[in-house]
Design a protein around this motif. Sequence first.
Motif, PDB file in Angstrom:
ATOM      1  N   GLU A 213       0.838  -1.207   0.000  1.00 30.72           N
ATOM      2  CA  GLU A 213       0.000   0.000   0.000  1.00 30.72           C
ATOM      3  C   GLU A 213       0.868   1.251   0.000  1.00 30.72           C
ATOM      4  OE1 GLU A 213      -3.346  -0.095  -0.437  1.00 30.72           O
ATOM      5  OE2 GLU A 213      -2.823  -2.197  -0.725  1.00 30.72           O
ATOM      6  N   VAL A 214       1.965   1.195   0.775  1.00 34.76           N
ATOM      7  CA  VAL A 214       2.910   2.323   0.806  1.00 34.76           C
ATOM      8  C   VAL A 214       3.464   2.562  -0.604  1.00 34.76           C
ATOM      9  CG1 VAL A 214       5.157   3.079   1.689  1.00 34.76           C
ATOM     10  CG2 VAL A 214       3.547   1.928   3.218  1.00 34.76           C
ATOM     11  N   ASN A 215       3.759   1.465  -1.317  1.00 34.71           N
ATOM     12  CA  ASN A 215       4.389   1.575  -2.639  1.00 34.71           C
ATOM     13  C   ASN A 215       3.476   2.201  -3.691  1.00 34.71           C
ATOM     14  OD1 ASN A 215       6.638   0.466  -1.547  1.00 34.71           O
ATOM     15  ND2 ASN A 215       6.299  -1.597  -2.368  1.00 34.71           N
ATOM     16  N   LYS A 216       2.173   2.270  -3.385  1.00 38.05           N
ATOM     17  CA  LYS A 216       1.264   2.925  -4.329  1.00 38.05           C
ATOM     18  C   LYS A 216       1.389   4.451  -4.263  1.00 38.05           C
ATOM     19  CE  LYS A 216      -2.154  -0.795  -4.148  1.00 38.05           C
ATOM     20  NZ  LYS A 216      -3.407  -1.209  -3.488  1.00 38.05           N
ATOM     21  N   MET A 217       2.031   4.934  -3.164  1.00 33.91           N
ATOM     22  CA  MET A 217       2.201   6.376  -3.011  1.00 33.91           C
ATOM     23  C   MET A 217       3.571   6.782  -3.552  1.00 33.91           C
ATOM     24  SD  MET A 217      -0.279   7.793  -0.888  1.00 33.91           S
ATOM     25  CE  MET A 217       0.617   9.077  -0.021  1.00 33.91           C
ATOM     26  N   PRO A 218       3.606   7.692  -4.519  1.00 32.32           N
ATOM     27  CA  PRO A 218       4.901   8.120  -5.041  1.00 32.32           C
ATOM     28  C   PRO A 218       5.597   9.077  -4.065  1.00 32.32           C
ATOM     29  CG  PRO A 218       3.128   9.318  -6.112  1.00 32.32           C
ATOM     30  CD  PRO A 218       2.476   8.389  -5.129  1.00 32.32           C
ATOM     31  N   GLY A 219       6.895   9.255  -4.246  1.00 33.63           N
ATOM     32  CA  GLY A 219       7.586  10.304  -3.505  1.00 33.63           C
ATOM     33  C   GLY A 219       8.451   9.806  -2.366  1.00 33.63           C
ATOM     34  N   LEU A 220       9.363  10.672  -1.976  1.00 31.48           N
ATOM     35  CA  LEU A 220      10.342  10.342  -0.949  1.00 31.48           C
ATOM     36  C   LEU A 220       9.741  10.449   0.445  1.00 31.48           C
ATOM     37  CD1 LEU A 220      13.349   9.678  -0.392  1.00 31.48           C
ATOM     38  CD2 LEU A 220      13.752  12.142  -0.256  1.00 31.48           C
ATOM     39  N   ARG A 221       8.783  11.366   0.610  1.00 29.02           N
ATOM     40  CA  ARG A 221       8.280  11.651   1.948  1.00 29.02           C
ATOM     41  C   ARG A 221       7.697  10.393   2.608  1.00 29.02           C
ATOM     42  NH1 ARG A 221       4.091  16.503   2.800  1.00 29.02           N
ATOM     43  NH2 ARG A 221       5.670  17.629   1.620  1.00 29.02           N
ATOM     44  N   ILE A 222       6.946   9.596   1.822  1.00 31.14           N
ATOM     45  CA  ILE A 222       6.304   8.413   2.383  1.00 31.14           C
ATOM     46  C   ILE A 222       7.365   7.383   2.813  1.00 31.14           C
ATOM     47  CG2 ILE A 222       5.909   7.149   0.208  1.00 31.14           C
ATOM     48  CD1 ILE A 222       3.039   7.523   2.565  1.00 31.14           C
ATOM     49  N   ALA A 223       8.472   7.315   2.022  1.00 31.72           N
ATOM     50  CA  ALA A 223       9.562   6.398   2.376  1.00 31.72           C
ATOM     51  C   ALA A 223      10.210   6.834   3.686  1.00 31.72           C
ATOM     52  CB  ALA A 223      10.599   6.357   1.258  1.00 31.72           C
ATOM     53  N   LEU A 224      10.304   8.152   3.878  1.00 32.15           N
ATOM     54  CA  LEU A 224      10.891   8.666   5.119  1.00 32.15           C
ATOM     55  C   LEU A 224      10.011   8.337   6.314  1.00 32.15           C
ATOM     56  CD1 LEU A 224      12.292  12.128   3.949  1.00 32.15           C
ATOM     57  CD2 LEU A 224      13.577  10.060   4.512  1.00 32.15           C
ATOM     58  N   VAL A 225       8.695   8.300   6.099  1.00 26.45           N
ATOM     59  CA  VAL A 225       7.795   7.944   7.203  1.00 26.45           C
ATOM     60  C   VAL A 225       7.982   6.462   7.574  1.00 26.45           C
ATOM     61  CG1 VAL A 225       5.389   7.832   7.967  1.00 26.45           C
ATOM     62  CG2 VAL A 225       6.138   9.749   6.560  1.00 26.45           C
ATOM     63  N   VAL A 226       8.163   5.589   6.557  1.00 28.62           N
ATOM     64  CA  VAL A 226       8.457   4.173   6.836  1.00 28.62           C
ATOM     65  C   VAL A 226       9.744   4.085   7.662  1.00 28.62           C
ATOM     66  CG1 VAL A 226       9.015   1.918   5.835  1.00 28.62           C
ATOM     67  CG2 VAL A 226       7.340   3.388   4.704  1.00 28.62           C
ATOM     68  N   ALA A 227      10.771   4.820   7.224  1.00 31.75           N
ATOM     69  CA  ALA A 227      12.052   4.805   7.928  1.00 31.75           C
ATOM     70  C   ALA A 227      11.897   5.308   9.356  1.00 31.75           C
ATOM     71  CB  ALA A 227      13.076   5.657   7.168  1.00 31.75           C
ATOM     72  N   ALA A 228      11.030   6.305   9.546  1.00 33.32           N
ATOM     73  CA  ALA A 228      10.792   6.826  10.898  1.00 33.32           C
ATOM     74  C   ALA A 228      10.210   5.729  11.788  1.00 33.32           C
ATOM     75  CB  ALA A 228       9.851   8.032  10.841  1.00 33.32           C
ATOM     76  N   GLY A 229       9.314   4.898  11.224  1.00 30.00           N
ATOM     77  CA  GLY A 229       8.743   3.783  11.976  1.00 30.00           C
ATOM     78  C   GLY A 229       9.818   2.801  12.413  1.00 30.00           C
ATOM     79  N   VAL A 230      10.764   2.495  11.491  1.00 28.16           N
ATOM     80  CA  VAL A 230      11.877   1.582  11.808  1.00 28.16           C
ATOM     81  C   VAL A 230      12.742   2.188  12.915  1.00 28.16           C
ATOM     82  CG1 VAL A 230      13.989   0.525  10.896  1.00 28.16           C
ATOM     83  CG2 VAL A 230      11.902   0.589   9.487  1.00 28.16           C
ATOM     84  N   LEU A 231      13.051   3.472  12.740  1.00 30.49           N
ATOM     85  CA  LEU A 231      13.923   4.175  13.685  1.00 30.49           C
ATOM     86  C   LEU A 231      13.312   4.220  15.085  1.00 30.49           C
ATOM     87  CD1 LEU A 231      16.660   5.533  13.150  1.00 30.49           C
ATOM     88  CD2 LEU A 231      15.477   7.734  13.217  1.00 30.49           C
ATOM     89  N   MET A 232      11.986   4.371  15.146  1.00 35.24           N
ATOM     90  CA  MET A 232      11.308   4.417  16.450  1.00 35.24           C
ATOM     91  C   MET A 232      11.597   3.152  17.260  1.00 35.24           C
ATOM     92  SD  MET A 232       7.616   6.077  15.464  1.00 35.24           S
ATOM     93  CE  MET A 232       6.701   5.570  16.914  1.00 35.24           C
ATOM     94  N   VAL A 233      11.548   1.991  16.580  1.00 33.59           N
ATOM     95  CA  VAL A 233      11.791   0.724  17.285  1.00 33.59           C
ATOM     96  C   VAL A 233      13.227   0.674  17.796  1.00 33.59           C
ATOM     97  CG1 VAL A 233      11.893  -1.792  17.034  1.00 33.59           C
ATOM     98  CG2 VAL A 233      10.029  -0.507  15.971  1.00 33.59           C
ATOM     99  N   ILE A 234      14.173   1.117  16.952  1.00 30.40           N
ATOM    100  CA  ILE A 234      15.585   1.068  17.351  1.00 30.40           C
ATOM    101  C   ILE A 234      15.836   2.000  18.542  1.00 30.40           C
ATOM    102  CG2 ILE A 234      17.947   1.594  16.563  1.00 30.40           C
ATOM    103  CD1 ILE A 234      16.887   0.683  13.728  1.00 30.40           C
ATOM    104  N   VAL A 235      15.252   3.210  18.493  1.00 26.88           N
ATOM    105  CA  VAL A 235      15.431   4.161  19.593  1.00 26.88           C
ATOM    106  C   VAL A 235      14.765   3.643  20.864  1.00 26.88           C
ATOM    107  CG1 VAL A 235      14.844   6.495  20.407  1.00 26.88           C
ATOM    108  CG2 VAL A 235      15.701   6.168  18.083  1.00 26.88           C
ATOM    109  N   LEU A 236      13.553   3.103  20.728  1.00 26.86           N
ATOM    110  CA  LEU A 236      12.851   2.566  21.913  1.00 26.86           C
ATOM    111  C   LEU A 236      13.653   1.433  22.541  1.00 26.86           C
ATOM    112  CD1 LEU A 236       9.129   2.550  20.692  1.00 26.86           C
ATOM    113  CD2 LEU A 236      10.123   3.962  22.499  1.00 26.86           C
TER     114      LEU A 236
END
Length: 243
Positions: A213-236
């Motif tokens: 579903e994420v891949n249906k959205m074009p652009g870098l911003r959405i990829a950065l939000v995915v990365a933010a989700g990954v980063l949250m787990v690492i920081v937590l």
Amino acid sequence: MSPLVLSLILGIIAGLANIFGGVIVYARPWSRTFLAYFIALGSGFMLATALTEMVPESIHLAPLQAPLLILAGYFIVHFFEHSWPAHFHFGEETHADEFVNSRVAFTALTGLLIHTFFDGVAIASGFFISTWLGMVIFGAVILHNIPEGFTMASIMLAAKKRRLDGLLAVSALGVSRIVGILAMAAVERQVSYGLAISGGVTLYVAASDLIPEVNKMPGLRIALVVAAGVLMVIVLRLLFATA
Ligand SMILES: [Zn+2]
Ligand SMILES: [Zn+2]
């Protein structure tokens, strides 16, 4: 608080988030961008939780059985969400023509009910092992509950079901998750197996339900939000993990 009581309280909160996701479908206008970012953040957080917490911990606890159980969890959801139902995907359901036969909506509901059952198994198995694991798994669950409720209600809408039926279907997701929590509590000694199977389920939901579903959205911003989700787990993990 006992792991079971904590799991049940959080399970109820997760069910309320499903209902909230369902209500947005009927309470127009709602923001599609809001939902897309939720799916993106949830996919990153879930993928990181599955791969850096659930998979390694279950292999640590059950080295022989865990790999096969993870695969089994992955394919259980694949079968019930995507092989057996004629039509299912996360996000808004706009393909009303797919739902002329209302059996399609019923199979999609059953698929999601099996998925939410294992959300419950995941939460409870996490808390039985450690508070940290339970909390991070709950984070992965709660972040995809709004899109989950939204998906279910929009399927019912596309299938021309009454609003009440839509909200009942969405509420059933929460009930199924509670049943999953109670089922894990009933076989608490098999907690490593529960974690492995639900780890496979989480992997499927993240990588095969949400990322497409994420891949249906074009652009870098959405990829950065995915990365933010990954980063949250690492920081937590750096802040809260005890082992
Ligand atoms: Zn569709
Ligand atoms: Zn779920």
